[in-house]
Design a protein around this motif. Structure first.
Motif, PDB file in Angstrom:
ATOM      1  N   GLN A  20       0.831  -1.194   0.000  1.00 46.26           N
ATOM      2  CA  GLN A  20       0.000   0.000   0.000  1.00 46.26           C
ATOM      3  C   GLN A  20       0.870   1.250   0.000  1.00 46.26           C
ATOM      4  OE1 GLN A  20      -3.728  -0.213   2.519  1.00 46.26           O
ATOM      5  NE2 GLN A  20      -2.431  -1.703   3.570  1.00 46.26           N
ATOM      6  N   VAL A  21       0.274   2.339  -0.469  1.00 45.71           N
ATOM      7  CA  VAL A  21       0.970   3.625  -0.496  1.00 45.71           C
ATOM      8  C   VAL A  21       0.079   4.673   0.163  1.00 45.71           C
ATOM      9  CG1 VAL A  21       0.153   4.154  -2.835  1.00 45.71           C
ATOM     10  CG2 VAL A  21       2.211   5.266  -1.969  1.00 45.71           C
ATOM     11  N   TYR A  38      -5.986  12.969  -5.756  1.00 50.83           N
ATOM     12  CA  TYR A  38      -5.075  12.258  -4.857  1.00 50.83           C
ATOM     13  C   TYR A  38      -3.659  12.542  -5.320  1.00 50.83           C
ATOM     14  CZ  TYR A  38      -8.760   9.484  -2.672  1.00 50.83           C
ATOM     15  OH  TYR A  38      -9.860   9.073  -1.964  1.00 50.83           O
ATOM     16  N   ASN A  39      -2.750  12.610  -4.343  1.00 55.21           N
ATOM     17  CA  ASN A  39      -1.365  12.893  -4.665  1.00 55.21           C
ATOM     18  C   ASN A  39      -0.476  12.281  -3.596  1.00 55.21           C
ATOM     19  OD1 ASN A  39       0.824  14.010  -6.014  1.00 55.21           O
ATOM     20  ND2 ASN A  39      -0.022  16.079  -6.026  1.00 55.21           N
ATOM     21  N   ARG A 118      -4.437  -0.477  -6.975  1.00 58.96           N
ATOM     22  CA  ARG A 118      -5.666   0.293  -7.182  1.00 58.96           C
ATOM     23  C   ARG A 118      -5.396   1.784  -7.397  1.00 58.96           C
ATOM     24  NH1 ARG A 118     -10.081  -0.466  -3.226  1.00 58.96           N
ATOM     25  NH2 ARG A 118     -11.280   0.375  -4.950  1.00 58.96           N
ATOM     26  N   LEU A 119      -4.124   2.157  -7.445  1.00 56.85           N
ATOM     27  CA  LEU A 119      -3.784   3.568  -7.645  1.00 56.85           C
ATOM     28  C   LEU A 119      -4.442   4.137  -8.895  1.00 56.85           C
ATOM     29  CD1 LEU A 119      -0.005   4.199  -6.871  1.00 56.85           C
ATOM     30  CD2 LEU A 119      -1.995   5.264  -5.814  1.00 56.85           C
ATOM     31  N   HIS A 120      -4.480   3.349  -9.955  1.00 58.90           N
ATOM     32  CA  HIS A 120      -5.020   3.815 -11.237  1.00 58.90           C
ATOM     33  C   HIS A 120      -6.506   4.173 -11.156  1.00 58.90           C
ATOM     34  CE1 HIS A 120      -5.987  -0.479 -11.195  1.00 58.90           C
ATOM     35  NE2 HIS A 120      -6.971  -0.175 -12.014  1.00 58.90           N
ATOM     36  N   GLY A 127      -1.273  13.531 -15.752  1.00 61.68           N
ATOM     37  CA  GLY A 127       0.144  13.230 -15.931  1.00 61.68           C
ATOM     38  C   GLY A 127       0.700  12.224 -14.948  1.00 61.68           C
ATOM     39  N   ASP A 128       0.127  12.158 -13.736  1.00 54.45           N
ATOM     40  CA  ASP A 128       0.625  11.215 -12.736  1.00 54.45           C
ATOM     41  C   ASP A 128       0.541   9.780 -13.237  1.00 54.45           C
ATOM     42  OD1 ASP A 128       0.763  13.563 -11.309  1.00 54.45           O
ATOM     43  OD2 ASP A 128      -0.255  12.775  -9.531  1.00 54.45           O
TER      44      ASP A 128
END
Length: 161
Positions: A20-21, A38-39, A118-120, A127-128
């Motif tokens: 996880q992040v 989100y960042n 699941r970040l996507h 751009g991220d």
């Protein structure tokens, strides 16, 4: 015209098991240029700081943690990215060891642990999605990218390793 960007850090804190992040959901300030997105954690480097010291300070301020280990994953130049068209140069880190309990929120928004796979799915800067795979891939070489923005929109993306 000379390139005189705002120098900044962007850090991605991994959970102990690396699955996880820690992300910030920028949902607290109505006038925020990043509102709703989100960042990773980070911000401007202060004049008396090197980029690692700046990243450590931002982690203390934004997440309430003390960094024990970080790796530079790359740099991204964002010409025209700022709210008023300012240029930014970001040093991108992965933080893989820290001390302390993460805050639940800060003045910019809510902190959330998100599974890497699941970040996507998250709302984020267009751009991220281009550089985040490079942050978390297995290639040990840092990447160095350029991502010009105009009127809040990414224009192109290129990088080298």
């Amino acid at each position: 015209m000379p390139y005189t960007p705002i120098v900044a850090t962007l850090g991605y804190v991994l959970s102990a098991d690396g699955s996880q992040v820690l992300m910030i959901h920028r949902n607290a300030r109505p006038g925020d240029h990043h509102l709703g997105k989100y960042n990773g954690l980070g911000g401007k480097v202060e004049p008396e700081e090197d980029v690692m010291a700046g990243m450590r300070r931002e982690l203390r301020e934004e997440a309430g943690i003390e960094c024990e280990s970080m790796r530079l994953r790359g740099t991204v130049s964002w010409p025209g990215f700022g709210k008023h068209g300012e240029d930014w140069l970001g040093f991108v880190f992965v933080i893989d060891r820290y001390q302390g309990e993460t805050l639940a929120a800060n003045p910019e928004g809510t902190l959330e642990w998100v599974p890497l796979d699941r970040l996507h799915e998250l709302p984020m800067w267009e751009g991220d999605r281009h550089f985040l795979p490079l942050v978390f891939d297995g290639d040990p070489r840092p990447f160095h990218g350029v991502m010009p923005y105009r009127d809040g929109r990414m224009q192109s993306w290129s990088f080298s390793r």
